[in-house]
Design an enzyme around this catalytic site. Sequence first.
Site, mmCIF file in Angstrom:
data_model
loop_
_atom_site.group_PDB
_atom_site.id
_atom_site.type_symbol
_atom_site.label_atom_id
_atom_site.label_comp_id
_atom_site.label_asym_id
_atom_site.label_seq_id
_atom_site.Cartn_x
_atom_site.Cartn_y
_atom_site.Cartn_z
ATOM 1 N N ASP A 14 0.835 -0.882 -0.126
ATOM 2 C CA ASP A 14 0.006 -0.220 -0.195
ATOM 3 C C ASP A 14 0.609 1.120 -0.164
ATOM 4 O OD1 ASP A 14 -2.401 1.711 0.426
ATOM 5 O OD2 ASP A 14 -1.992 1.794 2.299
ATOM 6 N N SER A 15 0.223 2.190 -0.443
ATOM 7 C CA SER A 15 1.451 3.479 -0.277
ATOM 8 C C SER A 15 1.431 3.960 1.472
ATOM 9 C CB SER A 15 -0.011 4.486 -0.717
ATOM 10 O OG SER A 15 -1.191 5.367 -0.034
ATOM 11 N N GLY A 51 -2.977 8.198 -4.180
ATOM 12 C CA GLY A 51 -4.168 8.991 -4.604
ATOM 13 C C GLY A 51 -4.568 10.519 -6.068
ATOM 14 N N CYS A 63 -4.182 -1.955 -1.841
ATOM 15 C CA CYS A 63 -4.552 -0.351 -2.203
ATOM 16 C C CYS A 63 -5.433 -0.034 -3.679
ATOM 17 C CB CYS A 63 -2.854 0.161 -2.387
ATOM 18 S SG CYS A 63 -2.709 1.747 -3.484
ATOM 19 N N THR A 114 -6.003 2.401 -5.405
ATOM 20 C CA THR A 114 -5.785 3.007 -6.369
ATOM 21 C C THR A 114 -4.513 2.564 -7.406
ATOM 22 O OG1 THR A 114 -5.459 4.952 -4.715
ATOM 23 C CG2 THR A 114 -4.300 5.637 -6.406
ATOM 24 N N GLU A 152 -3.194 9.157 7.546
ATOM 25 C CA GLU A 152 -1.917 9.124 8.051
ATOM 26 C C GLU A 152 -0.939 10.584 8.663
ATOM 27 O OE1 GLU A 152 0.562 7.243 6.299
ATOM 28 O OE2 GLU A 152 -0.571 5.716 5.372
ATOM 29 N N CYS A 182 -10.989 3.117 -0.396
ATOM 30 C CA CYS A 182 -9.236 3.355 -0.218
ATOM 31 C C CYS A 182 -9.208 2.553 1.547
ATOM 32 C CB CYS A 182 -9.408 4.978 0.149
ATOM 33 S SG CYS A 182 -7.611 4.898 0.607
ATOM 34 N N THR A 183 -7.867 1.746 1.419
ATOM 35 C CA THR A 183 -7.485 0.753 2.617
ATOM 36 C C THR A 183 -7.558 1.619 3.427
ATOM 37 O OG1 THR A 183 -5.606 0.191 1.418
ATOM 38 C CG2 THR A 183 -6.955 -0.984 1.595
ATOM 39 N N HIS A 184 -7.420 3.008 3.378
ATOM 40 C CA HIS A 184 -6.774 3.833 4.251
ATOM 41 C C HIS A 184 -8.721 4.457 5.435
ATOM 42 C CE1 HIS A 184 -3.224 5.087 2.584
ATOM 43 N NE2 HIS A 184 -2.882 5.366 4.344
HETATM 44 N N1 DGL Z 1 -4.261 3.268 0.460
HETATM 45 C C1 DGL Z 1 -4.503 3.592 -1.156
HETATM 46 C C2 DGL Z 1 -5.609 3.464 -1.711
HETATM 47 O O1 DGL Z 1 -6.556 1.802 -1.406
HETATM 48 C C3 DGL Z 1 -4.236 5.245 -1.412
HETATM 49 C C4 DGL Z 1 -4.209 6.130 -0.754
HETATM 50 C C5 DGL Z 1 -3.369 7.073 -1.365
HETATM 51 O O2 DGL Z 1 -1.897 7.440 -1.065
HETATM 52 O O3 DGL Z 1 -3.627 7.980 -1.217
HETATM 53 O O4 DGL Z 1 -6.528 3.366 -2.334
#
Ligand code: DGL
Length: 266
Positions: A12-13, A45, A76, A78, A155, A187-189
């Site tokens: 992931d990022s 993103g 992730c 994205t 983050e 988005c996994t965040h």
């Molecule tokens: N967690 C990521 C996702 O699921 C990326 C978030 C990002 O870095 O913008 O898209």
Amino acid sequence: MEERKKAIGLLDSGVGGLTLVRELNRLLPGENIVYFGDTARMPYGPKGPEEVRSYATEIIEFLASTQDIKLMIVACNTATAVGLSYYQARFSFPVLGVLEPGAQAALDKSQTRRIGVIGTEATIASKAYPNAILAMDKGAKVFDKACPLFVLLVENQLIDTPEAYKIAQSYLEPLLQQGIDTLILGCTHYPLMEHVLAAVTGEQAALVNSAQYTALAARKTLSEKGLLNAEKGGWQRFFVSGEPRNFEEIGGRLLGYDIKAYRVLF
Ligand code: DGL
């Protein structure tokens, strides 16, 4: 090394993919895990598809050449949206994304088939979610919205602030007005701020955290290939491209145990 003892790789990022590690811990506690958070190049993103695809490929190459991997999960949305079939064609081990499991789960949950999707700018621009949902159910209605500030709130540990609630309200209001009954956290965040999102959607919309469904997809793939590791107490190894401390702090809180991340410079 015996094939089934090899690790599941995740990328992931940043800390977002750890929401999937949490699900894997519940569902597949015997599996060994290697995780890469590309914190130096986060957020993905706002970046273009080629750039994100090249970062994800570089990370999978790194994990494949330095760790023993039996399955890779692009944790992730994205990086999944801009390149899943590309990675699948390039590597010899199976590569799973997080998008299809979430799309399927939303269709299973929705009564009205009016489904909302939130994600990063790149995920929403790719139209990967509406395409996946409509391929499974032509009659569904999909309403999507990019929420660029959410990743930064997570983050930077700013989710429990009045601003986070206000931002969530302004992003989600237009989707709620469309009468959605299900909202995909694309988005996994976002599961890290699920309580904020749930406070805004209230009773109207059920939230779909694709991590749960991706963990089930991983178990299915491993089981079909005879690669499940049924032993207890799998080990975990974390890598980041930036400064590890913030990652370790958020990750430790999310997972419920201390983690140590090694820094890798590309
Ligand atoms: N967690 C990521 C996702 O699921 C990326 C978030 C990002 O870095 O913008 O898209």
